[in-house]
Structures are given as C-alpha cells and as structure tokens.
Design a protein around this motif. Structure first.
Motif, PDB file in Angstrom:
ATOM      1  N   ASP A 141      -2.115  -9.708   2.463  1.00 53.75           N
ATOM      2  CA  ASP A 141      -3.139  -8.924   3.158  1.00 53.75           C
ATOM      3  C   ASP A 141      -3.980  -8.230   2.094  1.00 53.75           C
ATOM      4  O   ASP A 141      -3.541  -7.258   1.471  1.00 53.75           O
ATOM      5  CB  ASP A 141      -2.479  -7.906   4.081  1.00 53.75           C
ATOM      6  N   GLY A 142      -5.189  -8.726   1.885  1.00 53.33           N
ATOM      7  CA  GLY A 142      -6.058  -8.162   0.846  1.00 53.33           C
ATOM      8  C   GLY A 142      -6.919  -7.013   1.315  1.00 53.33           C
ATOM      9  O   GLY A 142      -7.894  -6.658   0.650  1.00 53.33           O
ATOM     10  N   ASN A 143      -6.552  -6.399   2.439  1.00 51.72           N
ATOM     11  CA  ASN A 143      -7.372  -5.336   3.030  1.00 51.72           C
ATOM     12  C   ASN A 143      -6.819  -3.932   2.783  1.00 51.72           C
ATOM     13  O   ASN A 143      -7.180  -2.988   3.493  1.00 51.72           O
ATOM     14  CB  ASN A 143      -7.479  -5.562   4.539  1.00 51.72           C
ATOM     15  N   ASP A 144      -5.958  -3.792   1.803  1.00 54.88           N
ATOM     16  CA  ASP A 144      -5.350  -2.486   1.551  1.00 54.88           C
ATOM     17  C   ASP A 144      -6.375  -1.474   1.055  1.00 54.88           C
ATOM     18  O   ASP A 144      -7.287  -1.807   0.277  1.00 54.88           O
ATOM     19  CB  ASP A 144      -4.232  -2.609   0.516  1.00 54.88           C
ATOM     20  N   LYS A 145      -6.180  -0.226   1.469  1.00 61.71           N
ATOM     21  CA  LYS A 145      -6.984   0.884   0.959  1.00 61.71           C
ATOM     22  C   LYS A 145      -6.297   1.460  -0.277  1.00 61.71           C
ATOM     23  O   LYS A 145      -5.179   1.105  -0.597  1.00 61.71           O
ATOM     24  CB  LYS A 145      -7.138   1.951   2.033  1.00 61.71           C
ATOM     25  N   GLY A 146      -6.996   2.358  -0.953  1.00 63.02           N
ATOM     26  CA  GLY A 146      -6.393   3.052  -2.085  1.00 63.02           C
ATOM     27  C   GLY A 146      -6.791   2.540  -3.446  1.00 63.02           C
ATOM     28  O   GLY A 146      -6.247   2.986  -4.457  1.00 63.02           O
ATOM     29  N   SER A 147      -7.741   1.611  -3.505  1.00 63.29           N
ATOM     30  CA  SER A 147      -8.166   1.099  -4.808  1.00 63.29           C
ATOM     31  C   SER A 147      -8.814   2.207  -5.627  1.00 63.29           C
ATOM     32  O   SER A 147      -9.748   2.866  -5.157  1.00 63.29           O
ATOM     33  CB  SER A 147      -9.160  -0.043  -4.634  1.00 63.29           C
ATOM     34  N   PRO A 148      -8.374   2.437  -6.863  1.00 62.82           N
ATOM     35  CA  PRO A 148      -8.976   3.480  -7.695  1.00 62.82           C
ATOM     36  C   PRO A 148     -10.372   3.133  -8.198  1.00 62.82           C
ATOM     37  O   PRO A 148     -11.089   4.002  -8.706  1.00 62.82           O
ATOM     38  CB  PRO A 148      -7.996   3.608  -8.862  1.00 62.82           C
ATOM     39  N   THR A 149     -10.780   1.864  -8.034  1.00 65.44           N
ATOM     40  CA  THR A 149     -12.092   1.456  -8.545  1.00 65.44           C
ATOM     41  C   THR A 149     -13.081   1.146  -7.432  1.00 65.44           C
ATOM     42  O   THR A 149     -14.238   0.831  -7.718  1.00 65.44           O
ATOM     43  CB  THR A 149     -11.956   0.209  -9.443  1.00 65.44           C
ATOM     44  N   ARG A 150     -12.650   1.238  -6.162  1.00 64.88           N
ATOM     45  CA  ARG A 150     -13.542   0.899  -5.051  1.00 64.88           C
ATOM     46  C   ARG A 150     -14.571   1.999  -4.850  1.00 64.88           C
ATOM     47  O   ARG A 150     -14.232   3.177  -4.755  1.00 64.88           O
ATOM     48  CB  ARG A 150     -12.746   0.704  -3.759  1.00 64.88           C
TER      49      ARG A 150
END
Length: 330
Positions: A141-150
């Motif tokens: 599932d590539g829809n995770d939140k929490g990316s530090p660079t998004r």
C-alpha cells in the motif's frame, strides 16, 4: 539506474532477445516440474472518470475467459468503493475464483476510505501476500502518510510499520517473489522513500522475480540493483491536466464526465497477462496496442514531466516484455 526505453527494448527483442540481470538463484526455489503462473493484470481503470469504464473492464474479462489465468488483479485506481459501483466491483470479484486488489490513491477520493476498499473489494488487508502456484505475491500500500519529504499532493510513501513488515516477509519467504504496488517503487513518480525501499528489495534480489506497478499511466521499465521494475500502463488514458484541457469525445459525453477533458484517452482498454515460466526461466508480459482518441499528448505539446516523453513512455499501448532469469551475483 539503467533505463530501458520502449524502442531499444523492442529492437532488442527482435534482434537477439533481451537478457536482464536477475539472479537465477530464484529458479532453485521452484519445485521440480513447477507450474507456469499466469496473472491477468489491469490497472488505473478510473471508472469514476471514464464514461466507458464498464466496457473497458468487460474487454479485460473477455480476455480473462479466453486466456484462463491463475488469478486476476486490479492494481489500483479502479472504482470508488461504494454502493453505486458495487455491481462493477462484484463483476470483477466474481469473474475469477482468485480476484486480487491493490489500493490506489484515487480509490479514497471524495471521502472514501481504505476501510471501504477492504469491504467492497473484499481485500484481506491493505497490504498482504498471496501465494499462487508456488510464487508469493507481496502486495503493498503506497498511500501511507507521514513522509518527511512530502510537500503537496497525494501521499506516496511506505511507512515504518509497513516497511518492517516487508523486510520480515522478504526474510521469511523462501519462494520466488513478485512485488506489486500501485505507486511505483522506482522510476517516474516513485514513492517518496523509493531509494530506501529499493535497498530493501535489492537485499533480497535472489528471491525477487520482478516488481510491477500502475499509477503512472506510462509504459516503462527500469533496472536498479538487480531488480526489474515494470510500469503497467493504464486501462483508460494518460492524464495531461488542466493546461492541456480538450475534448476527445462528443460534447454530450464531456458534459456528463467533465474530467475526461483532462486526459488523452486510449481507444481500447489496455491490460496484460504476466506469465512466469519456471521451465524456460522467463517472465513474459503480453503486449497490447491501442490508439489515442482525439489529440495525442504529442499533438498537445505535452511537456509537464521531464523524465517521460510522448512517443517513448507516454504511449497508448503496453509493450511486450520478455525478462529472462539469468545467472548473476548481487
């Protein structure tokens, strides 16, 4: 990173056949006289955008009946998980005893949730594994939140929880593996932590046959550290956006389906059959061709994504690809 474009790939097949660097240690994981594994794949149908999504799905299912794969899979951006779309979703689910799903970023548009995806699609979890004829398919599932660079746009990330799960699966599974995701793990529009995920996969390159994805609506293939990443083209269109807004169909269709004007549609549905043949040590991705409806991205002078181009990755077809499993060390 080595990038294989469509033209050189096709020319190579015609001339000599393509041999790519995949360790053949994975072949030793197949039992003697292992069965061929055939998967019917369709991605990015976008039923809630296209006026003819149901017809495109029917074209795929007709091919499934003819080809008789071991399972079918839609790889995301399929149809909103709700009662309105339930007949179409059920049509897919009932078309084969093993009908698998991947959650796309647009499947949770307009307030829809992952919980609804699990319910309507009948998924076991948002990420999971499924074994078919001795091959283990790892669905992410590539829809995770929490990316530090998004900074903006849809989440495109594999979070720590899922990443640890992936590492554990790769450690414990002693069978050939295919990795499946909606968002790509390499190449155009890859998840934010793609480099990290690529390192994890490369460490298990002696088990992994191929990684496949949807999402990008392009025809592309990249090879990174002994892992082949193949972008499967959309069943329906290439998205060009508001700057290139135009009508491809009669006015009455666009009045009822306003978002089609932001796309360059394919005349015919695109989908493919992926076949893993242990006897020959090959992975075959069936080619399928269509044409543009109305103006093509090239005719619109589309130049929004610098890494891809009309006539190369942006095309109305899925290229035939033959990946040969060969001896190679990591």
């Amino acid at each position: 990173m080595k990038k294989i474009n469509r033209r050189s790939f096709i020319n190579g097949i015609v001339a000599t056949g393509i041999v790519l660097q995949i360790p053949d240690t994975v072949l030793g994981m197949f039992p003697a006289k292992a069965k061929t594994v055939k998967a019917g794949l369709i991605t990015d149908l976008h039923h809630d955008i296209m006026h003819d999504g149901a017809e495109r799905l029917e074209a795929f299912l007709a091919d499934v009946r003819k080809s008789n794969p071991d399972f079918i899979m839609q790889m995301g951006d399929f149809a909103y998980p709700n009662d309105k779309n339930k007949p179409l979703i059920d049509r897919f689910n009932n078309a084969h005893p093993t009908a698998l799903h991947v959650i796309g970023n647009h499947d949770t548009d307009n307030g829809h949730t992952k919980a609804q995806c699990l319910e309507y699609y009948k998924m076991p979890a948002r990420y999971y594994t499924k074994e078919v004829n001795g091959v283990r398919f790892i669905v992410l599932d590539g829809n995770d939140k929490g990316s530090p660079t998004r900074k903006s746009g849809y989440p495109s990330y594999i979070n720590d929880e899922q990443k640890l799960w992936l590492q554990q699966q790769l450690k414990e599974i002693n069978k050939p593996i295919v990795v499946v995701s909606h968002q790509p793990l390499a190449g155009e529009l890859a998840v934010d932590n793609a480099a990290e995920i690529q390192e994890i996969l490369s460490a298990a390159a002696d088990k992994i046959l191929v990684a496949i994805n949807g999402h990008t609506h392009i025809d592309s293939h990249v090879l990174i550290k002994n892992i082949n990443y193949v972008h499967i083209n959309s069943a329906s269109y290439f998205w060009v956006g508001g700057k290139y807004k135009h009508n491809s169909y009669p006015e009455e269709i666009h009045k009822k389906h306003e978002w089609i004007a932001y796309t360059c549609p394919y005349q015919d549905a695109l989908f493919t059959m992926l076949t893993i043949n242990p006897a020959s040590g090959t992975i075959h991705i069936e080619g399928r061709k269509s044409n543009w409806v109305g103006a093509s991205p090239a005719q619109l002078n589309y130049v929004e994504q610098s890494a891809i181009a009309p006539g190369k990755e942006i095309v109305p077809f899925i290229s035939k690809r033959n990946i040969k499993v060969t001896r190679n060390s990591k």
